[in-house]
Design a protein around this motif. Structure first.
Motif, PDB file in Angstrom:
ATOM      1  N   LEU A   1      70.402  31.922  82.062  1.00  0.00           N
ATOM      2  CA  LEU A   1      69.607  32.486  83.162  1.00  0.00           C
ATOM      3  C   LEU A   1      68.227  31.833  83.229  1.00  0.00           C
ATOM      4  O   LEU A   1      67.700  31.546  84.321  1.00  0.00           O
ATOM      5  CB  LEU A   1      69.462  33.993  82.980  1.00  0.00           C
ATOM      6  CG  LEU A   1      70.711  34.849  83.265  1.00  0.00           C
ATOM      7  CD1 LEU A   1      70.402  36.320  83.033  1.00  0.00           C
ATOM      8  CD2 LEU A   1      71.198  34.636  84.698  1.00  0.00           C
ATOM      9  N   LEU A   2      67.627  31.573  82.065  1.00  0.00           N
ATOM     10  CA  LEU A   2      66.311  30.934  82.040  1.00  0.00           C
ATOM     11  C   LEU A   2      66.371  29.509  82.614  1.00  0.00           C
ATOM     12  O   LEU A   2      65.517  29.113  83.419  1.00  0.00           O
ATOM     13  CB  LEU A   2      65.781  30.904  80.603  1.00  0.00           C
ATOM     14  CG  LEU A   2      64.410  30.239  80.396  1.00  0.00           C
ATOM     15  CD1 LEU A   2      63.333  30.973  81.193  1.00  0.00           C
ATOM     16  CD2 LEU A   2      64.046  30.211  78.912  1.00  0.00           C
ATOM     17  N   ILE A   3      67.385  28.733  82.203  1.00  0.00           N
ATOM     18  CA  ILE A   3      67.537  27.367  82.719  1.00  0.00           C
ATOM     19  C   ILE A   3      67.743  27.380  84.228  1.00  0.00           C
ATOM     20  O   ILE A   3      67.156  26.582  84.986  1.00  0.00           O
ATOM     21  CB  ILE A   3      68.704  26.655  82.017  1.00  0.00           C
ATOM     22  CG1 ILE A   3      68.396  26.494  80.532  1.00  0.00           C
ATOM     23  CG2 ILE A   3      68.982  25.294  82.652  1.00  0.00           C
ATOM     24  CD1 ILE A   3      67.197  25.644  80.232  1.00  0.00           C
ATOM     25  N   ALA A   4      68.598  28.295  84.720  1.00  0.00           N
ATOM     26  CA  ALA A   4      68.844  28.377  86.164  1.00  0.00           C
ATOM     27  C   ALA A   4      67.569  28.732  86.921  1.00  0.00           C
ATOM     28  O   ALA A   4      67.277  28.196  87.999  1.00  0.00           O
ATOM     29  CB  ALA A   4      69.939  29.400  86.442  1.00  0.00           C
ATOM     30  N   GLY A   5      66.759  29.619  86.354  1.00  0.00           N
ATOM     31  CA  GLY A   5      65.503  29.991  87.006  1.00  0.00           C
ATOM     32  C   GLY A   5      64.536  28.829  87.089  1.00  0.00           C
ATOM     33  O   GLY A   5      63.862  28.618  88.095  1.00  0.00           O
TER      34      GLY A   5
ATOM     35  N   ILE B   1      65.323  25.598  87.170  1.00  0.00           N
ATOM     36  CA  ILE B   1      65.831  24.635  88.172  1.00  0.00           C
ATOM     37  C   ILE B   1      65.540  25.123  89.578  1.00  0.00           C
ATOM     38  O   ILE B   1      65.099  24.359  90.462  1.00  0.00           O
ATOM     39  CB  ILE B   1      67.341  24.411  87.960  1.00  0.00           C
ATOM     40  CG1 ILE B   1      67.577  23.714  86.609  1.00  0.00           C
ATOM     41  CG2 ILE B   1      67.936  23.598  89.091  1.00  0.00           C
ATOM     42  CD1 ILE B   1      69.028  23.580  86.251  1.00  0.00           C
ATOM     43  N   ILE B   2      65.777  26.386  89.845  1.00  0.00           N
ATOM     44  CA  ILE B   2      65.522  26.944  91.185  1.00  0.00           C
ATOM     45  C   ILE B   2      64.029  26.853  91.514  1.00  0.00           C
ATOM     46  O   ILE B   2      63.632  26.525  92.641  1.00  0.00           O
ATOM     47  CB  ILE B   2      66.026  28.390  91.251  1.00  0.00           C
ATOM     48  CG1 ILE B   2      67.564  28.419  91.153  1.00  0.00           C
ATOM     49  CG2 ILE B   2      65.584  29.058  92.552  1.00  0.00           C
ATOM     50  CD1 ILE B   2      68.141  29.810  91.043  1.00  0.00           C
ATOM     51  N   GLY B   3      63.163  27.113  90.509  1.00  0.00           N
ATOM     52  CA  GLY B   3      61.725  27.032  90.758  1.00  0.00           C
ATOM     53  C   GLY B   3      61.266  25.625  91.080  1.00  0.00           C
ATOM     54  O   GLY B   3      60.470  25.405  91.996  1.00  0.00           O
ATOM     55  N   ILE B   4      61.797  24.637  90.337  1.00  0.00           N
ATOM     56  CA  ILE B   4      61.426  23.238  90.601  1.00  0.00           C
ATOM     57  C   ILE B   4      61.870  22.821  91.996  1.00  0.00           C
ATOM     58  O   ILE B   4      61.125  22.172  92.753  1.00  0.00           O
ATOM     59  CB  ILE B   4      62.035  22.315  89.532  1.00  0.00           C
ATOM     60  CG1 ILE B   4      61.369  22.581  88.181  1.00  0.00           C
ATOM     61  CG2 ILE B   4      61.879  20.856  89.912  1.00  0.00           C
ATOM     62  CD1 ILE B   4      62.000  21.826  87.033  1.00  0.00           C
TER      63      ILE B   4
END
Length: 336
Positions: A77-81, A83-86
């Protein structure tokens, strides 16, 4: 087991065998664990009582089994967040770059800019402009202008002096004044010259030369001369002087040039042998020329005529007097 019941003999043998077991088993009988109860009457240990599992131990085991999966899930979940933020910030940055904010200039602002002089940097600095630039008005460059790439000009170019050190390709060029080429010039296509062409040096043509009129002071041919039309010879008409062979009242006239022409002769009375007429050239030949004389009519053909020639004139003469009152003519062709 009921204490009032008498154990069978087999049981007694069993108890005896038990007493003969190794020391480890004896110690186990002598020192019972907290979970075992020893029957003092029978001399054998009681059956162990089952201890029910602890409730706290089951919950801890559940969490021990699922802790690692929970951590992995949170990490994903942290990695996905991230990527979405970038991606979100990149899209906002692109949208900000593509959008150009414009601001209208008032007439007062334009007057203020026109009356002011802005200086950016100094002569030791370089101004780099990465984007394209459009200048609606005039641009003045006080020093040299260097263009590293191609230069494309859509309008008229006014130059007082143009020096090209490399190869130049010109589609259509109009030169209003003198066009001077110091070195060799190679023209691959057709060339049209509306006015005069002056060549001070030698001219060499490897192909045919077509011209309605060629005027030259000296024509030298290294090969054969082929003429497909008439030869029209011009030039000034030579002068003449009469000789004694004309007789009394005789006349002579010349028409033509130094190259070709005709001499008409009218014999008078009492003609004598000698020359009818002397033709003086308008231009002196370098050497004594070759003269071809052709009599015109039977009267001239019956005469015993001959020619005297020099580089400045020639004379038509007879060895015997011509008949008085006759008229005839001679054509001449002269080659130097």
């Amino acid at each position: 087991m009921d204490p009032n019941q008498t154990p069978p003999a087999a049981d007694e043998q069993t108890d005896e065998n038990v007493l003969e077991e190794p020391d480890s088993d004896v110690n186990a009988l002598e020192t019972p664990s907290s979970d075992q109860t020893v029957d003092a009457t029978s001399g054998s240990p009681a059956a162990p009582t089952a201890v029910p599992p602890s409730k706290d131990a089951g919950i801890k085991g559940f969490f021990r089994r699922f802790n690692i999966y929970l951590l992995l899930f949170l990490f994903l979940l942290l990695i996905a967040g991230i990527i979405i933020g970038i991606a979100y910030f990149q899209s906002k940055k692109a949208a900000t770059t593509a959008t150009l904010k414009t601001q209208s200039l008032t007439q007062a602002t334009l007057k203020q800019v026109a009356n002011s002089d802005a200086t950016v940097g100094n002569s030791q600095q370089v101004l780099n402009v990465q984007s394209s630039a459009v200048f609606a008005g005039k641009v003045l460059v006080r020093q040299d202008l260097e263009v590293a790439g191609n230069l494309q000009i859509g309008g008229t170019v006014g130059l007082t002096n143009l020096t090209v050190s490399g190869v130049t390709q010109l589609g259509q060029t109009q030169v209003n004044k003198n066009f001077s080429v110091a070195g060799d010039t190679a023209i691959q296509g057709a060339t049209t010259i509306a006015k005069s062409l002056q060549v001070n040096g030698n001219g060499s043509f490897s192909g045919p030369v077509t011209a309605p009129q060629v005027t030259t002071s000296n024509l030298q041919l290294n090969g054969d001369l082929t003429l497909t039309h008439h030869i029209n010879i011009g030039g000034g008409t030579p002068s003449r002087s009469n000789g004694p062979a004309l007789g009394g009242g005789g006349t002579a006239s010349v028409s033509g040039s130094d190259t070709a022409g005709s001499v008409s002769i009218n014999v008078g009375s009492s003609p004598a042998a000698g020359c009818f007429v002397t033709v003086n050239f308008t231009q002196k030949f370098n050497n004594t020329p070759h003269i071809l004389l052709t009599p015109v009519g039977s009267g001239a053909g019956n005469l015993t005529y001959y020619v005297n020639r020099t580089s400045t004139n020639f004379s038509i003469c007879v060895a015997s007097p011509a008949p008085a009152g006759t008229s005839f003519a001679f054509d001449y062709f002269i080659v130097g």
